[in-house]
Design an enzyme around this catalytic site. Structure first.
Site, PDB file in Angstrom:
ATOM      1  CG  ASP A  75      -1.885   1.076   1.344  1.00 45.60           C
ATOM      2  OD1 ASP A  75      -2.384   1.513   0.297  1.00 45.60           O
ATOM      3  OD2 ASP A  75      -2.127   1.545   2.477  1.00 45.60           O
TER       4      ASP A  75
ATOM      5  CE1 TYR B  16      -4.483   0.726  10.175  1.00 45.36           C
ATOM      6  CE2 TYR B  16      -3.648  -1.498   9.824  1.00 45.36           C
ATOM      7  CZ  TYR B  16      -3.454  -0.127   9.859  1.00 45.36           C
ATOM      8  OH  TYR B  16      -2.217   0.389   9.563  1.00 45.36           O
TER       9      TYR B  16
END
Ligand code: GCB
Length: 575
Positions: free
Chosen positions: A134, A441
């Protein structure tokens, strides 16, 4: 590999500046999305004063594969985008004269490179580089290229490590390698430039009286002056290796620096900024360190690749603790652009991440450790970020890599950074490592905009890790995207308030779990990624914007961290 330096016997020229540049294909091929080779070229004059010396060219990084040519001769090639390589070009150049230096760089990633990636051809027939990590695939020559002058008989390697510390004396082991027939002589030089102890021989120990320890917040450094001395008593080469006296150890669920429990407060970072991409920039580097200090951070992780050597030099001097990571990110078929889900096939397989991938990964581990092991700031090696870790084959893949890291550096603990699909009971590789690194997360990818539910799930999971494994836990990533300037009185994701509230919730949970010995927010600053439906001109999980302005979350961190009792101490925990 020794970092080049100037000494009585050594010299170097940075070949920074504008080079001629050409992408390998047609001129209308947009450079930003280019796939394949590009070429950098310039004329270099070898300083006239270098006669009698050997001449090397060193590339600090060619991302991801580099080839170096002196005039028409290929002198070096190297795979791996974030570690240096060099070539001896003595026979090809002449002091006082010029030569043509050409460096080819390819940005192609495959299943067998670190990091991995794959090529796709779109409906328009355009070849595209795809990857499972990412951050934008910035490539090329992001760091210095150097022309180096060294003696023909020279020091080729130096390793320094603290064996033990006490108030009155530290024992430091050293090892030096050299080409040629001379003998090695070393001296420890303190910060005032005074020789405090010396020794002879290529390998041995030195005992440093009343050592000033390197510690979090205290960048106390010494130098090991290494001399190569010929039979005639003449000094052939001098190299000064900075080092710090400090120990690192994992005991039970504690991470000890100099025997004291250390609590990591800080960030996962990136080498990323507007316009310059991943290119090294001293002003930005100093600014980032002062912002980290402002926030009260004592540490960062070099997510997700080895950073420029200058970054670690500054961390040494500033007393900032570093988790040093290889570029092994994306060895996971279950993650795409941040979204996690079950993979449909095995990750470790002959046609996916295979023996050649592992060999490249071993090179990445070796080159990272050989480059960085003398930095006192580095306290933990991270050999991969979020690999597939629940497949039983993961163990076969990682066991030799963990063993290699331990063999290359018996003085530091090792870790890998786990993502949620491999839990405390299904992770097949956590036992190979000393520290549990977790990227979580809750409240973002799961339970978005529901912090109450996220808090329960986070607490349950961390308790389970602590119950199943007697190891320290570092939360190496937690965070939420926030668009600067977006506000809401409600629990609304993407707002500055939500990002701050999410961090606050995590901190409440961390403070309840004794085995948690560190919190590193994802991310220090917003950074560029490949375009996608969950990215808004990049990843917005920075607590600073890409141009380094604080979001509300940065102030929250400053409140928690900058008031901590000392650089390395844990926040008030319910211990
Ligand atoms: C992760 C990755 C990191 C991503 C982050 C995110 O788990 O390690 O590279 O940027 O999540 O924001 O999705």
């Amino acid at each position: 590999m020794l970092k080049p330096q100037e000494s009585e016997t050594r010299d170097q020229r940075l070949l920074d500046g504008l080079w001629s540049f050409r992408a390998g294909r047609s001129a209308d091929d947009p450079v930003r999305m280019h796939v394949g080779w590009v070429w950098y070229q310039r004329t270099v004059r070898v300083p006239a004063g270098w006669s009698g010396q050997d001449v090397l060219v060193r590339v600090d990084a060619a991302t991801h594969e580099g080839r170096v040519y002196v005039d028409d001769a290929l002198v070096a090639s190297h795979v791996g985008g974030y570690t240096p390589f060099e070539a001896d070009i003595t026979g090809l150049v002449e002091p006082g004269l010029t030569f043509r230096l050409t460096i080819g760089v390819s940005n192609v990633l495959t299943n067998e490179t670190i990091p991995p990636g794959y090529l796709e051809t779109d409906a328009a027939g355009q070849e595209r580089q795809a990857y499972r990590h990412d951050f934008f695939n910035y490539a090329g020559l992001p760091r210095h290229v150097r022309l180096i002058s060294v003696p023909h008989e020279r020091i080729t390697d130096v390793v320094v490590a603290t064996r033990s510390i006490a108030a009155d004396e530290a024992v430091v082991d050293y090892r030096a390698a050299a080409s040629g027939s001379g003998g090695i002589r070393v001296a420890v030089v303190d910060a005032d430039g005074t020789d405090v102890v010396s020794a002879e021989g290529a390998e041995g120990e030195v005992r440093v009286p009343s050592p000033r320890l390197w510690a979090p917040g205290e960048g106390n450094l010494y130098e090991l002056r290494v001399e190569l001395v010929g039979a005639d008593g003449e000094v052939r080469d001098v190299y000064r290796q900075p080092f710090g006296i400090r120990t690192v150890e994992v005991r039970g669920t504690r991470f000890l620096i100099n025997g004291e429990p250390f609590y990591f407060r800080g960030f996962g970072k990136h080498e990323d900024a507007d316009v310059r991409g991943r290119g090294i920039d001293d002003a930005l580097l100093v600014h980032d360190f002062s912002l980290m200090r402002w926030a009260g951070a004592n540490s960062f992780r070099t997510a997700h690749y080895p950073y420029a050597e200058e970054v670690l030099d500054l961390a040494d001097r500033a007393g900032v603790v570093v988790i040093d990571e290889t570029a092994a990110v994306g060895l996971n078929l279950g993650i795409g652009g941040g979204v996690h889900g079950a993979a449909r096939r095995a990750a470790y397989a002959p046609d996916m991440f295979n023996d050649r991938t592992r060999a490249a990964h071993a090179d990445a581990v070796r080159e990272l450790i050989e480059r960085d092991r003398n930095h006192p700031c580095v306290v933990l090696w991270s050999i991969a970020n979020e690999p597939e870790a629940a497949e039983p084959a993961a163990r076969e893949y990682f066991a030799p890599l963990a063993a290699l890291a331990r063999e290359l550096d018996p003085t530091r603990p090792i870790a890998y950074m786990n993502e949620a699909m491999a839990g405390p009971e299904t992770d097949a590789i956590v036992g190979l490592f000393d520290v549990i690194g977790l990227n979580r997360y809750y409240g973002w990818y799961q339970d978005n905009a529901n912090l109450a539910a996220a808090e329960i799930r986070l607490q349950q999971e961390l308790e389970s890790w602590a119950r199943h494994h007697d190891k320290p836990i570092v939360i190496a990533e937690y965070g939420a995207d926030a668009m600067p300037g977006l506000h809401s009185a409600f629990e609304q994701s993407w707002t500055e308030e939500y990002q701050a509230k999410l961090l606050e919730m995590y901190h409440r949970v961390f403070d309840r779990i004794d085995a948690v010995v560190g919190e590193q927010v994802w991310n220090f600053a917003d950074f560029q990624t490949s375009p996608g439906i969950i990215r808004v001109d990049g990843n917005r999980k920075g607590v600073f914007t890409r141009d380094r302005r604080p979001k509300a979350a940065a102030h929250l961190l400053r409140t928690r961290w900058a008031t901590a009792p000392s650089a390395g101490a844990a926040p008030e925990q319910g211990r």
